[in-house]
Every structure is written in C-alpha cells, then in structure tokens.
Design a protein around this motif. Sequence first.
Motif, PDB file in Angstrom:
ATOM      1  N   PHE A  98      29.784  39.789 145.214  1.00 56.52           N
ATOM      2  CA  PHE A  98      30.802  39.804 146.262  1.00 56.52           C
ATOM      3  C   PHE A  98      30.302  40.555 147.497  1.00 56.52           C
ATOM      4  O   PHE A  98      30.471  40.082 148.634  1.00 56.52           O
ATOM      5  N   LEU A  99      29.668  41.704 147.295  1.00 57.13           N
ATOM      6  CA  LEU A  99      29.173  42.492 148.422  1.00 57.13           C
ATOM      7  C   LEU A  99      28.036  41.776 149.153  1.00 57.13           C
ATOM      8  O   LEU A  99      27.912  41.881 150.376  1.00 57.13           O
ATOM      9  N   LEU A 139      21.985  32.610 146.455  1.00 58.67           N
ATOM     10  CA  LEU A 139      22.661  33.265 145.335  1.00 58.67           C
ATOM     11  C   LEU A 139      23.476  32.312 144.457  1.00 58.67           C
ATOM     12  O   LEU A 139      23.369  32.363 143.219  1.00 58.67           O
ATOM     13  N   PRO A 140      24.299  31.404 145.027  1.00 57.66           N
ATOM     14  CA  PRO A 140      25.051  30.483 144.160  1.00 57.66           C
ATOM     15  C   PRO A 140      24.153  29.575 143.329  1.00 57.66           C
ATOM     16  O   PRO A 140      24.530  29.157 142.234  1.00 57.66           O
ATOM     17  N   THR A 144      23.989  32.746 137.212  1.00 60.88           N
ATOM     18  CA  THR A 144      24.289  32.203 135.881  1.00 60.88           C
ATOM     19  C   THR A 144      25.780  32.218 135.585  1.00 60.88           C
ATOM     20  O   THR A 144      26.225  31.560 134.648  1.00 60.88           O
ATOM     21  N   GLN A 145      26.559  32.986 136.362  1.00 58.14           N
ATOM     22  CA  GLN A 145      28.015  33.021 136.210  1.00 58.14           C
ATOM     23  C   GLN A 145      28.693  32.268 137.352  1.00 58.14           C
ATOM     24  O   GLN A 145      29.806  32.614 137.750  1.00 58.14           O
ATOM     25  N   PHE A 146      28.033  31.240 137.851  1.00 61.11           N
ATOM     26  CA  PHE A 146      28.524  30.532 139.032  1.00 61.11           C
ATOM     27  C   PHE A 146      29.975  30.094 138.865  1.00 61.11           C
ATOM     28  O   PHE A 146      30.337  29.424 137.902  1.00 61.11           O
ATOM     29  N   ASP A 147      30.798  30.493 139.838  1.00 58.92           N
ATOM     30  CA  ASP A 147      32.213  30.133 139.867  1.00 58.92           C
ATOM     31  C   ASP A 147      32.494  29.519 141.232  1.00 58.92           C
ATOM     32  O   ASP A 147      32.520  30.236 142.242  1.00 58.92           O
ATOM     33  N   PRO A 148      32.688  28.194 141.306  1.00 57.13           N
ATOM     34  CA  PRO A 148      32.863  27.548 142.625  1.00 57.13           C
ATOM     35  C   PRO A 148      34.053  28.088 143.408  1.00 57.13           C
ATOM     36  O   PRO A 148      33.956  28.280 144.625  1.00 57.13           O
ATOM     37  N   THR A 269      26.235  39.007 134.188  1.00 59.62           N
ATOM     38  CA  THR A 269      25.027  38.406 133.633  1.00 59.62           C
ATOM     39  C   THR A 269      24.112  38.014 134.787  1.00 59.62           C
ATOM     40  O   THR A 269      24.516  37.284 135.689  1.00 59.62           O
ATOM     41  N   ALA A 270      22.886  38.524 134.760  1.00 64.87           N
ATOM     42  CA  ALA A 270      21.968  38.270 135.875  1.00 64.87           C
ATOM     43  C   ALA A 270      20.590  37.901 135.358  1.00 64.87           C
ATOM     44  O   ALA A 270      20.177  38.345 134.288  1.00 64.87           O
TER      45      ALA A 270
END
Length: 296
Positions: A98-99, A139-140, A144-148, A269-270
């Motif tokens: 987010f940042l 980044l998108p 691995t936790q991609f949230d559209p 998760t990264a």
Amino acid sequence: MYLKRPAGGLAFCLFYLASCFTNKYVLSVLKFTYPTLFQGWQTLVGGLLLHVSWKLGWVEINLCSRSEILSWLPASVLFVGIIYAGSRALSRLPIPVFLTVHNAAEVITCGFQKFVQKEQTSHLKVCSVLFLLVATVCLPLCDTQFDPNGYLWALIHLICVGAYKVFHKLWKPSSLSDLDQQYINYVFSVVLLASASHPAGDLFSALDFPFLYFYRFHSSCCASGLLGFFLMLHTVKLKSSTTSGQYAAWSFLAKVITASLSPFFFVMTANVLTISCLVISGVGEALLVYTERTGT
C-alpha cells in the motif's frame, strides 16, 4: 542523513506507525470493511478534538473568509477520496504494498510541475520519480497476493493524493493555515460520509458485523480516532518547525519503519521480485528526499 528536531520527528514516526497498524488491524484482522462508517468515525473524532482544542485555546483556527472556505472545498472532496479509497485498499493489501503505491503520487505532482507548469526538473528528481513509477507498475505483476480490487482502490487513492498535492500547490491561501484546511476537511468529510453511509449500504450491513459488541473492536476504533488526530497534529507541527526537506526525511523514515515492522504483525507473502519492487520504491523515495533537501 542528519535529522533535526529528533523528539518531534520520533513522535511523528510513532504516531504514524501506531495509526497505520491500528487501521490495518480493524480493516484486515477484524474485517470491518465499511469505509463510510470507519472513516466517518475517524474524521468525526478528529473534528471534535480539533474543535475542542480550538475552543480551549490550544490551537489557533481562523475561518473568517467564506470565499476561501468555499475555494478549499475541492480539496476536501479529494481528501474524502483519499481516506475512502485508502481504507478500501489497506483492507486488501499488505502495508508495504500500500505504501509503495501511495508513494507513486509523486509521479503526478512531478509530471504536473514539468509538463504543465514547465518548471525545471533535475535529472536526479526525474530518476527518483521513474524508480517510484517502475516499482508501482511492476509490483502487481510480481505480487503473489495479487488482489485486483485492492490495487484498483490503491490506484484511486494514488490519483486523489496526487491531485490533492497539485491543488495545494496551485491554491495560494491568504489566511487559511494547515489546521484551518484540516478543520474544513474534517467537517466536510463527516457530512459527506454520513450522508453516503445509507446509500452505500454500510449503515445496515454493519449491524451484522460479528465483533460489533466486542471490546477489542470498540477499543481499536477509539484508538484509530485518537491516533489519527495526534498524527495530524504532529504532522502540522513538524511541517511548521522544519524545512520541507527535513519533513520529507522524517516522513520517509516513518514509512520505512512501518513497512519493515508490518510483516511481523500482519500476514504478507512475498517473493524476490516483490521485495525488489519494494526496495526500488524505497530507493526512489530516498532520492526524492535527497533532492528536496539539496534543492536539486
């Protein structure tokens, strides 16, 4: 980098960290995803505390000119967009992600200065902005936790932040201070968010919230309102007592501390590519701070 006013700066960092973590806890852990109510509550608390502080003589607020108040209302609309979209995005995205997207708002302000106002922009500043842009775009693709939906709201948040900064640069107030502007933002936000809570469906949906009568939800909401108010006060105080470069350095430090500590408290998760994007964004903002400090 030497940082002046360590006491005020460290207090700012502490409130930034605590406010961000508290909001994340309410939005992601407790899953209170009703932004018109949550942000309406925060701005109500902030507005009431600022009003009481004004009446007690602790802060100075001057709202004499109706024309200047009305001319600031477009910024208040953008402020509502910032906190509403930010709440939506933070509920779905990890704090470091987010940042990183939030930082890319500088792309808008720098682009406006260079292409609209035709200001001279150093190569170092252009390079720093490109770092921020590349990190946000990539980044998108790596997340691995991609949230559209989360990224969509983060993009809206980014645009509102950039537009708010541009409006602030264009608008030249003769009497409205930062506290005056924030007071108007609070009042406008409470009215608009309260009016939108029923059409948005948040008002009655919140009645089914499973933690509605739990003390940890009540205490977290109270803490979010208080922390947001104190963060605002310390932000205004730090801006008024330091140069723009010093404030940028403290803001950067607060974000680094918050992003670095957040994985220990919230699930994230990264992979190597994700971390690389976060680092690139950090380098870009560090360069931006350097250009602000040196005036290059």
